[in-house]
Design an enzyme around this catalytic site. Structure first.
Site, PDB file in Angstrom:
ATOM      1  N   HIS A 100      48.970  31.871  40.998  1.00  0.00           N
ATOM      2  CA  HIS A 100      48.862  31.054  39.562  1.00  0.00           C
ATOM      3  C   HIS A 100      50.184  30.417  39.150  1.00  0.00           C
ATOM      4  CE1 HIS A 100      45.757  34.326  38.894  1.00  0.00           C
ATOM      5  NE2 HIS A 100      45.200  33.467  39.001  1.00  0.00           N
ATOM      6  N   LYS A 133      32.605  40.365  31.099  1.00  0.00           N
ATOM      7  CA  LYS A 133      33.161  40.960  32.106  1.00  0.00           C
ATOM      8  C   LYS A 133      34.088  42.136  31.522  1.00  0.00           C
ATOM      9  CE  LYS A 133      33.763  37.013  35.138  1.00  0.00           C
ATOM     10  NZ  LYS A 133      34.746  35.985  35.694  1.00  0.00           N
ATOM     11  N   ARG A 149      41.615  27.959  46.808  1.00  0.00           N
ATOM     12  CA  ARG A 149      42.458  28.676  47.784  1.00  0.00           C
ATOM     13  C   ARG A 149      41.780  28.464  49.386  1.00  0.00           C
ATOM     14  NH1 ARG A 149      41.825  34.011  44.348  1.00  0.00           N
ATOM     15  NH2 ARG A 149      39.763  32.931  44.834  1.00  0.00           N
ATOM     16  N   SER A 155      43.760  37.950  41.842  1.00  0.00           N
ATOM     17  CA  SER A 155      44.051  39.026  41.079  1.00  0.00           C
ATOM     18  C   SER A 155      43.368  40.338  41.659  1.00  0.00           C
ATOM     19  CB  SER A 155      43.567  38.845  39.621  1.00  0.00           C
ATOM     20  OG  SER A 155      44.355  37.505  39.267  1.00  0.00           O
TER      21      SER A 155
END
Length: 177
Positions: A32, A56, A105, A143
């Site tokens: 990040h 979440k 990614r 993460s």
């Protein structure tokens, strides 16, 4: 024509090239940070938008995530950290931003990110999405992977800043009590 200080500030704000880099950042990783640092080469200001999503259950609260990111970028006037909930395009408009930065990614990221970018364009055609690839050394990093490796006793030294590694130690020590 004479411009007062407030008008000058507003004019400067209009001329400033700003982008939002949204995410959950639970926790922020060196991947990040890489995107933010490289984004600063393109934009005058990067607003790191920390998503506060009640559906979440993140490891770190929104307040903790903002605090960590703010400490990492302390003194860097080109980076501002804010929380948001709801639609990203609304957050962008509230902050006078027309560009959203998203990291890609792998091909698996692309399908989801493309759907989000197209939905955002449908909701707000004036807001563009800029996809950035991470540096090769962070192309595998997420993460969730950092949290999992840490919980299993693996070394995350080169994956997150020391501040984040310390926060993970504290979080898991308090969780395991």
């Amino acid at each position: 024509m004479i411009i007062d200080k407030q008008e000058c500030k507003e004019l400067k704000s209009l001329m400033e090239r700003k982008a939002i880099y949204p995410g959950s950042f639970d926790p922020i990783t060196n991947g990040h940070i890489d995107i933010i640092q490289r984004g600063k080469k393109i934009f005058d200001k990067i607003i790191v938008g920390v998503l506060d999503n009640p559906r979440k259950s993140p490891l770190f609260s929104a307040r903790e995530r903002v605090s960590l990111i703010s400490q990492i970028f302390a003194g860097d006037k080109a980076v501002e950290v804010k929380t948001f909930s709801g639609l990203l395009v609304d957050f962008a408009r509230q902050n006078g931003v027309q560009v959203v930065i998203r990291g890609l990614r792998a091909i698996s990221d692309f399908e989801y990110e493309l759907q989000m970018a197209l939905m955002n364009r449908k909701l707000a055609s004036d807001i563009e999405t800029l996809f950035m690839m991470p540096s090769l050394k962070y192309s595998f990093l997420s993460s969730n992977l950092v949290k999992e490796v840490f919980q299993l006793g693996g070394c995350i030294k080169d994956l997150v800043p020391p501040l984040v590694e310390e926060a993970l130690k504290n979080k898991f020590m308090n969780t395991n009590k």
